[in-house]
Design a protein around this motif. Sequence first.
Motif, PDB file in Angstrom:
ATOM      1  N   MET A   1     -28.704  67.170 -13.375  1.00 42.21           N
ATOM      2  CA  MET A   1     -28.478  68.476 -12.791  1.00 42.21           C
ATOM      3  C   MET A   1     -29.581  68.801 -11.796  1.00 42.21           C
ATOM      4  SD  MET A   1     -27.352  71.137 -15.675  1.00 42.21           S
ATOM      5  CE  MET A   1     -25.945  70.859 -16.675  1.00 42.21           C
ATOM      6  N   ALA A   2     -29.197  69.426 -10.716  1.00 41.50           N
ATOM      7  CA  ALA A   2     -30.163  69.865  -9.714  1.00 41.50           C
ATOM      8  C   ALA A   2     -30.794  71.174 -10.162  1.00 41.50           C
ATOM      9  CB  ALA A   2     -29.463  70.059  -8.373  1.00 41.50           C
ATOM     10  N   ASN A   3     -32.010  71.417  -9.732  1.00 37.63           N
ATOM     11  CA  ASN A   3     -32.680  72.688  -9.978  1.00 37.63           C
ATOM     12  C   ASN A   3     -32.450  73.587  -8.773  1.00 37.63           C
ATOM     13  OD1 ASN A   3     -33.961  72.141 -12.514  1.00 37.63           O
ATOM     14  ND2 ASN A   3     -35.253  70.702 -11.403  1.00 37.63           N
ATOM     15  N   VAL A   4     -32.040  74.809  -9.022  1.00 40.35           N
ATOM     16  CA  VAL A   4     -31.810  75.776  -7.948  1.00 40.35           C
ATOM     17  C   VAL A   4     -32.814  76.900  -8.119  1.00 40.35           C
ATOM     18  CG1 VAL A   4     -30.152  77.283  -6.818  1.00 40.35           C
ATOM     19  CG2 VAL A   4     -29.355  75.200  -7.946  1.00 40.35           C
ATOM     20  N   ARG A   5     -33.605  77.155  -7.079  1.00 42.13           N
ATOM     21  CA  ARG A   5     -34.614  78.210  -7.093  1.00 42.13           C
ATOM     22  C   ARG A   5     -34.113  79.393  -6.270  1.00 42.13           C
ATOM     23  NH1 ARG A   5     -40.036  74.644  -5.965  1.00 42.13           N
ATOM     24  NH2 ARG A   5     -39.835  73.353  -7.829  1.00 42.13           N
ATOM     25  N   SER A  17     -33.517  85.120 -13.490  1.00 32.92           N
ATOM     26  CA  SER A  17     -34.115  83.776 -13.502  1.00 32.92           C
ATOM     27  C   SER A  17     -34.687  83.394 -12.140  1.00 32.92           C
ATOM     28  CB  SER A  17     -33.067  82.733 -13.897  1.00 32.92           C
ATOM     29  OG  SER A  17     -32.600  82.975 -15.188  1.00 32.92           O
ATOM     30  N   LYS A  18     -35.823  82.710 -12.174  1.00 34.98           N
ATOM     31  CA  LYS A  18     -36.409  82.158 -10.953  1.00 34.98           C
ATOM     32  C   LYS A  18     -35.728  80.845 -10.573  1.00 34.98           C
ATOM     33  CE  LYS A  18     -41.070  83.918 -11.593  1.00 34.98           C
ATOM     34  NZ  LYS A  18     -42.493  83.555 -11.700  1.00 34.98           N
ATOM     35  N   GLN A  19     -35.239  80.149 -11.599  1.00 39.70           N
ATOM     36  CA  GLN A  19     -34.657  78.816 -11.392  1.00 39.70           C
ATOM     37  C   GLN A  19     -33.619  78.558 -12.465  1.00 39.70           C
ATOM     38  OE1 GLN A  19     -37.388  75.576 -10.399  1.00 39.70           O
ATOM     39  NE2 GLN A  19     -36.624  74.509 -12.194  1.00 39.70           N
ATOM     40  N   VAL A  20     -32.520  77.916 -12.075  1.00 41.41           N
ATOM     41  CA  VAL A  20     -31.501  77.483 -13.035  1.00 41.41           C
ATOM     42  C   VAL A  20     -31.068  76.070 -12.667  1.00 41.41           C
ATOM     43  CG1 VAL A  20     -30.648  79.820 -13.490  1.00 41.41           C
ATOM     44  CG2 VAL A  20     -29.532  78.423 -11.755  1.00 41.41           C
ATOM     45  N   ALA A  21     -30.488  75.371 -13.614  1.00 36.70           N
ATOM     46  CA  ALA A  21     -29.926  74.044 -13.361  1.00 36.70           C
ATOM     47  C   ALA A  21     -28.458  74.213 -12.996  1.00 36.70           C
ATOM     48  CB  ALA A  21     -30.063  73.170 -14.590  1.00 36.70           C
ATOM     49  N   ALA A  22     -27.983  73.371 -12.081  1.00 38.69           N
ATOM     50  CA  ALA A  22     -26.577  73.429 -11.658  1.00 38.69           C
ATOM     51  C   ALA A  22     -26.058  72.016 -11.455  1.00 38.69           C
ATOM     52  CB  ALA A  22     -26.433  74.236 -10.380  1.00 38.69           C
ATOM     53  N   GLN A  23     -24.766  71.836 -11.741  1.00 41.10           N
ATOM     54  CA  GLN A  23     -24.130  70.530 -11.605  1.00 41.10           C
ATOM     55  C   GLN A  23     -23.425  70.417 -10.265  1.00 41.10           C
ATOM     56  OE1 GLN A  23     -21.525  70.146 -14.990  1.00 41.10           O
ATOM     57  NE2 GLN A  23     -23.172  69.293 -16.228  1.00 41.10           N
ATOM     58  N   GLY A  24     -23.374  69.198  -9.765  1.00 42.65           N
ATOM     59  CA  GLY A  24     -22.630  68.909  -8.550  1.00 42.65           C
ATOM     60  C   GLY A  24     -23.269  67.773  -7.785  1.00 42.65           C
ATOM     61  N   ASN A  25     -22.438  67.071  -7.034  1.00 42.45           N
ATOM     62  CA  ASN A  25     -22.917  65.957  -6.210  1.00 42.45           C
ATOM     63  C   ASN A  25     -23.159  66.356  -4.770  1.00 42.45           C
ATOM     64  OD1 ASN A  25     -22.824  63.992  -8.308  1.00 42.45           O
ATOM     65  ND2 ASN A  25     -20.590  64.002  -8.113  1.00 42.45           N
ATOM     66  N   THR A  26     -22.650  67.532  -4.393  1.00 42.99           N
ATOM     67  CA  THR A  26     -22.858  68.061  -3.046  1.00 42.99           C
ATOM     68  C   THR A  26     -23.318  69.508  -3.173  1.00 42.99           C
ATOM     69  OG1 THR A  26     -20.619  68.929  -2.785  1.00 42.99           O
ATOM     70  CG2 THR A  26     -21.000  66.630  -2.067  1.00 42.99           C
ATOM     71  N   LEU A  27     -23.851  70.053  -2.109  1.00 45.17           N
ATOM     72  CA  LEU A  27     -24.258  71.452  -2.124  1.00 45.17           C
ATOM     73  C   LEU A  27     -23.077  72.350  -2.454  1.00 45.17           C
ATOM     74  CD1 LEU A  27     -26.303  73.704  -1.696  1.00 45.17           C
ATOM     75  CD2 LEU A  27     -25.732  73.622   0.751  1.00 45.17           C
ATOM     76  N   GLY A  28     -21.913  72.073  -1.903  1.00 45.27           N
ATOM     77  CA  GLY A  28     -20.721  72.867  -2.188  1.00 45.27           C
ATOM     78  C   GLY A  28     -20.384  72.884  -3.670  1.00 45.27           C
ATOM     79  N   GLU A  29     -20.514  71.738  -4.346  1.00 44.87           N
ATOM     80  CA  GLU A  29     -20.231  71.656  -5.774  1.00 44.87           C
ATOM     81  C   GLU A  29     -21.291  72.392  -6.592  1.00 44.87           C
ATOM     82  OE1 GLU A  29     -19.870  67.490  -6.680  1.00 44.87           O
ATOM     83  OE2 GLU A  29     -18.002  67.294  -5.541  1.00 44.87           O
ATOM     84  N   VAL A  30     -22.546  72.280  -6.181  1.00 40.52           N
ATOM     85  CA  VAL A  30     -23.624  73.001  -6.861  1.00 40.52           C
ATOM     86  C   VAL A  30     -23.393  74.507  -6.748  1.00 40.52           C
ATOM     87  CG1 VAL A  30     -26.097  73.551  -6.747  1.00 40.52           C
ATOM     88  CG2 VAL A  30     -25.337  71.160  -6.670  1.00 40.52           C
ATOM     89  N   LEU A  31     -23.055  74.968  -5.545  1.00 42.42           N
ATOM     90  CA  LEU A  31     -22.792  76.397  -5.364  1.00 42.42           C
ATOM     91  C   LEU A  31     -21.580  76.845  -6.173  1.00 42.42           C
ATOM     92  CD1 LEU A  31     -23.502  76.851  -1.549  1.00 42.42           C
ATOM     93  CD2 LEU A  31     -24.962  77.510  -3.482  1.00 42.42           C
ATOM     94  N   ALA A  32     -20.538  76.037  -6.217  1.00 45.49           N
ATOM     95  CA  ALA A  32     -19.344  76.382  -7.004  1.00 45.49           C
ATOM     96  C   ALA A  32     -19.705  76.546  -8.474  1.00 45.49           C
ATOM     97  CB  ALA A  32     -18.256  75.329  -6.815  1.00 45.49           C
ATOM     98  N   ASP A  33     -20.559  75.669  -8.995  1.00 49.45           N
ATOM     99  CA  ASP A  33     -21.018  75.778 -10.378  1.00 49.45           C
ATOM    100  C   ASP A  33     -21.776  77.092 -10.577  1.00 49.45           C
ATOM    101  OD1 ASP A  33     -21.563  74.928 -13.083  1.00 49.45           O
ATOM    102  OD2 ASP A  33     -23.552  74.298 -12.418  1.00 49.45           O
ATOM    103  N   LEU A  34     -22.647  77.426  -9.644  1.00 54.38           N
ATOM    104  CA  LEU A  34     -23.390  78.687  -9.739  1.00 54.38           C
ATOM    105  C   LEU A  34     -22.459  79.893  -9.690  1.00 54.38           C
ATOM    106  CD1 LEU A  34     -26.441  78.053  -7.392  1.00 54.38           C
ATOM    107  CD2 LEU A  34     -26.476  78.254  -9.877  1.00 54.38           C
ATOM    108  N   PHE A  35     -21.506  79.873  -8.757  1.00 53.32           N
ATOM    109  CA  PHE A  35     -20.612  81.017  -8.582  1.00 53.32           C
ATOM    110  C   PHE A  35     -19.714  81.221  -9.798  1.00 53.32           C
ATOM    111  CE2 PHE A  35     -20.688  80.034  -3.756  1.00 53.32           C
ATOM    112  CZ  PHE A  35     -21.973  80.559  -3.664  1.00 53.32           C
ATOM    113  N   GLU A  36     -19.384  80.144 -10.488  1.00 57.96           N
ATOM    114  CA  GLU A  36     -18.569  80.262 -11.704  1.00 57.96           C
ATOM    115  C   GLU A  36     -19.347  81.002 -12.795  1.00 57.96           C
ATOM    116  OE1 GLU A  36     -16.759  77.222 -14.962  1.00 57.96           O
ATOM    117  OE2 GLU A  36     -16.376  76.750 -12.843  1.00 57.96           O
ATOM    118  N   ARG A  37     -20.641  80.710 -12.878  1.00 60.13           N
ATOM    119  CA  ARG A  37     -21.474  81.338 -13.909  1.00 60.13           C
ATOM    120  C   ARG A  37     -22.032  82.696 -13.480  1.00 60.13           C
ATOM    121  NH1 ARG A  37     -25.946  77.488 -15.198  1.00 60.13           N
ATOM    122  NH2 ARG A  37     -25.556  76.605 -13.160  1.00 60.13           N
TER     123      ARG A  37
END
Length: 90
Positions: A1-5, A17-37
């Motif tokens: 998982m990538a770290n998102v600050r 939170s200052k930082q969370v972990a997010a899943q995805g292989n591209t920035l778009g997928e990482v953002l989609a994971d964040l937006f879902e949560r």
Amino acid sequence: MANVRFAPILRASVGGSKQVAAQGNTLGEVLADLFERYPTLKQQIQPDNELSRFINIYVNDQDVRYLQGLETVVGANDTVILLPAMAGGR
């Protein structure tokens, strides 16, 4: 998982939170994971399915505007930084 600050102004949208972990292989997928949560984050980062021009996004300190935007590859050990653009002064 990538770290998102998050910059302080965005932290309220992610429960403080200052930082969370997010899943995805591209920035778009990482953002989609964040937006879902954290649905309120989407309006600040990607309204109308386009990245806001008022948010700077970096993957490992590189501006995604000079990479592949939402298609930028994000690895498990990478760091994504979401930083609103600042303006002001006289």
